[in-house]
Write an enzyme that holds these catalytic residues in place. Structure first.
Site, short mmCIF file in Angstrom:
data_model
loop_
_atom_site.label_atom_id
_atom_site.label_comp_id
_atom_site.label_asym_id
_atom_site.label_seq_id
_atom_site.Cartn_x
_atom_site.Cartn_y
_atom_site.Cartn_z
N GLU A 50 8.90 -5.30 7.10
CA GLU A 50 8.81 -3.82 7.13
C GLU A 50 7.58 -3.34 6.36
O GLU A 50 7.66 -2.39 5.58
CB GLU A 50 10.08 -3.20 6.51
CG GLU A 50 11.38 -3.66 7.14
CD GLU A 50 12.62 -2.97 6.58
OE1 GLU A 50 12.49 -1.93 5.91
OE2 GLU A 50 13.72 -3.47 6.82
N HIS A 83 7.64 -2.95 1.49
CA HIS A 83 7.35 -1.52 1.35
C HIS A 83 6.62 -1.33 0.02
O HIS A 83 7.22 -1.39 -1.05
CB HIS A 83 8.66 -0.70 1.33
CG HIS A 83 9.33 -0.63 2.66
ND1 HIS A 83 8.79 0.06 3.73
CD2 HIS A 83 10.49 -1.16 3.10
CE1 HIS A 83 9.60 -0.05 4.77
NE2 HIS A 83 10.64 -0.79 4.41
N ASN A 107 17.49 -9.93 4.43
CA ASN A 107 16.31 -9.06 4.39
C ASN A 107 16.38 -8.13 3.18
O ASN A 107 17.42 -7.52 2.92
CB ASN A 107 16.30 -8.21 5.69
CG ASN A 107 15.03 -7.45 5.92
OD1 ASN A 107 13.94 -8.01 5.83
ND2 ASN A 107 15.14 -6.16 6.23
N GLU A 110 19.45 -5.70 2.03
CA GLU A 110 19.44 -4.98 0.74
C GLU A 110 20.78 -5.07 0.00
O GLU A 110 21.35 -4.04 -0.37
CB GLU A 110 19.04 -3.52 0.98
CG GLU A 110 17.67 -3.40 1.64
CD GLU A 110 17.32 -1.97 2.06
OE1 GLU A 110 18.04 -1.03 1.67
OE2 GLU A 110 16.33 -1.81 2.78
N ASP A 122 4.56 -1.57 4.83
CA ASP A 122 3.73 -0.35 4.79
C ASP A 122 3.27 -0.16 3.35
O ASP A 122 3.80 -0.77 2.44
CB ASP A 122 4.43 0.89 5.38
CG ASP A 122 5.76 1.24 4.77
OD1 ASP A 122 6.07 0.75 3.68
OD2 ASP A 122 6.52 2.02 5.40
O1 9MR Z 1 12.71 4.05 8.84
C1 9MR Z 1 14.10 4.32 8.73
C2 9MR Z 1 14.33 5.82 8.68
O2 9MR Z 1 13.96 6.41 9.93
C3 9MR Z 1 15.78 6.11 8.35
O3 9MR Z 1 15.95 7.50 8.19
C4 9MR Z 1 16.17 5.37 7.09
C5 9MR Z 1 17.61 5.64 6.75
O4 9MR Z 1 18.03 4.95 5.65
O5 9MR Z 1 15.96 3.98 7.27
C6 9MR Z 1 14.62 3.66 7.47
O6 9MR Z 1 14.41 2.27 7.58
C7 9MR Z 1 14.77 1.47 6.45
C8 9MR Z 1 15.22 0.12 6.97
O7 9MR Z 1 16.22 0.27 7.94
C9 9MR Z 1 15.67 -0.79 5.84
N1 9MR Z 1 14.67 -0.90 4.81
C10 9MR Z 1 14.11 0.37 4.30
C11 9MR Z 1 13.61 1.21 5.49
C12 9MR Z 1 12.91 2.48 4.99
O8 9MR Z 1 13.81 3.29 4.30
#
Ligand code: 9MR
Length: 405
Positions: free
Chosen positions: A291, A260, A219, A172, A293
């Site tokens: 990722e 997402h 990613n 990101e 969903d």
């Molecule tokens: O699913 C993850 C969540 O449990 C954390 O609190 C969050 C913190 O920023 O990150 C989430 O995972 C992210 C991933 O690492 C990167 N892409 C977006 C995902 C969803 O926010």
């Protein structure tokens, strides 16, 4: 002429009958061979495609919830640590690494013959406080920060060397069109602000130096399809970025499209999503859905159980999962399709404020809170079972790029 036509028609009819002759055989498949009775990972392997999930490592060891780990083991052929390989989790105190939860996940994966996606080496979120505060108060200067990043990547990649299939090296790194006043895509976040965008190439080189074989990925989300290729087209920006990295000899192997999605938006179709993956892979890169969903807004009616509001959400969610699966199947270089959690019982969506107020979006995963399959789960199975040549071909393995210079 007439006769010929009817002869042709006869041949066609015979062919159709011949095909029809196969139907009873399919109908009498043993129960174990029916798609409905097979796991996602077994159906994925028909195409050499790995099916993965993000794993909540607390849930994995929860004695009161054995279904969670049973499903992780039985349905998936690759796993990603949802949180425990992030910097704040690995090194909460400067100089002291906590490897245990991530090592436990890797042991689980090895026991169940699963691949592991490493997530994530460089991201602006979930950084340890000692690092962000040190930069904020000036006690960590630019030179030291760069050295700390190099050291972190080297330590982490070395610790897990030989156990990681794909690393999300940089996550990101670029803005969204709606995030800036002019909508022009640019580099964003802690690392770009403090080190400048060259940290991206450095990160890939440092990761490659520590592991010659892992596949190294960039990613990001919201890169599902190309737009108008103008300054606000995030996918095009990422495309130019990775093309430039490749041209400079930076050891990058793939692009991960997170996927997402949310059903309230007008999302892309499978042709657009397939074209995007194919355009990335035409650069000589692997691709992956990393990722996936597809969440929905939880109105009062949804919360009250009104099926007239629940059904369209479940169906739209399934459609979005399917769009990305078809796109992945259509790109021979798309190596894996990973969902970001597989049950609504453990999904980041339900505990994150996504702009609608905390907890007002949900229903994002394949199974409900009681592990019952939703439309999305069966739709993915159908996509995997009913896809094949000539348009879907076996995967092309990616060779690690040694880089140069
Ligand atoms: O699913 C993850 C969540 O449990 C954390 O609190 C969050 C913190 O920023 O990150 C989430 O995972 C992210 C991933 O690492 C990167 N892409 C977006 C995902 C969803 O926010």
């Amino acid at each position: 002429m007439k006769l010929r036509r009817s002869t042709t028609a006869g041949i066609v009819a015979a062919a159709v009958l011949g095909l029809a002759g196969i139907v009873p055989a399919v109908a009498t498949l043993k129960p174990a061979d029916r798609p409905a009775d097979q796991s996602l990972k077994a159906l994925g392997m028909r195409h050499g495609l790995y099916i993965g999930t993000a794993v909540d490592t607390d849930a994995l060891v929860d004695e009161s919830d054995p279904t969670y780990r049973t499903k992780v083991a039985s349905e998936f052929s690759t796993v990603t640590a949802e949180n425990v390989m992030k910097w704040s989790e690995l090194e909460p105190t400067r100089g002291t690494y906590n490897w245990e939860p991530a090592d436990r996940l890797i042991a689980f994966a090895q026991k169940n013959r699963q691949q592991v996606r490493g997530h994530v080496l460089v991201w602006h979120n979930q950084l340890p406080e000692w690092l962000t505060e040190g930069v904020a108060d000036g006690s960590i200067d630019k030179e030291e920060l760069r050295a700390l990043l190099k050291n972190h990547i080297t330590n982490v990649v070395t610790h897990f060397r030989g156990k990681i299939w794909q690393w999300d090296v940089v996550n990101e790194a670029v803005t969204d069109p709606w995030a800036t006043s002019d909508g022009v895509i640019t580099y964003k976040g802690f690392w770009a602000e403090n080190l400048g965008p060259d940290y991206i190439a450095d990160a890939f080189r440092w990761a490659r130096a520590a592991d010659r074989k892992a596949l190294l990925f960039y990613n990001d989300y919201n890169i599902d399809a190309f737009g108008d290729e103008g300054p606000s087209d995030k996918t095009f920006f990422v495309y130019k970025m990775v093309k430039d990295l490749k041209a400079k000899g930076v050891p990058i192997d793939g692009v991960g499209s997170q996927g997402h999605l949310a059903t309230q938006y007008g999302n892309y179709d499978a042709l657009q999503a397939a074209a995007a993956l194919q355009r990335f892979s035409s650069l000589g890169l692997a691709t992956a859905l990393t990722e996936v969903d597809a969440r929905s807004q939880l109105t009062e009616q949804v919360k009250a159980g009104n099926s007239a509001e629940i059904n369209p959400r479940d169906q739209a969610s399934a459609y979005n999962y399917s769009v990305l699966m078809q796109a992945c199947l259509a790109d021979r270089h798309c190596l894996s399709y990973t969902v970001w959690g597989f049950t609504d019982k453990h999904s980041w969506v339900s505990y994150t404020d996504l702009g609608d107020g905390k907890g007002n979006e949900g229903m994002a995963t394949l199974l409900d809170e009681n592990y019952q399959p939703k439309k999305a789960y069966n739709t993915l199975k159908a996509d995997l079972a009913f896809a094949g040549g000539p348009l879907v071909q076996p995967r092309v393995p990616q060779r690690a790029n040694p880089g140069r210079g």
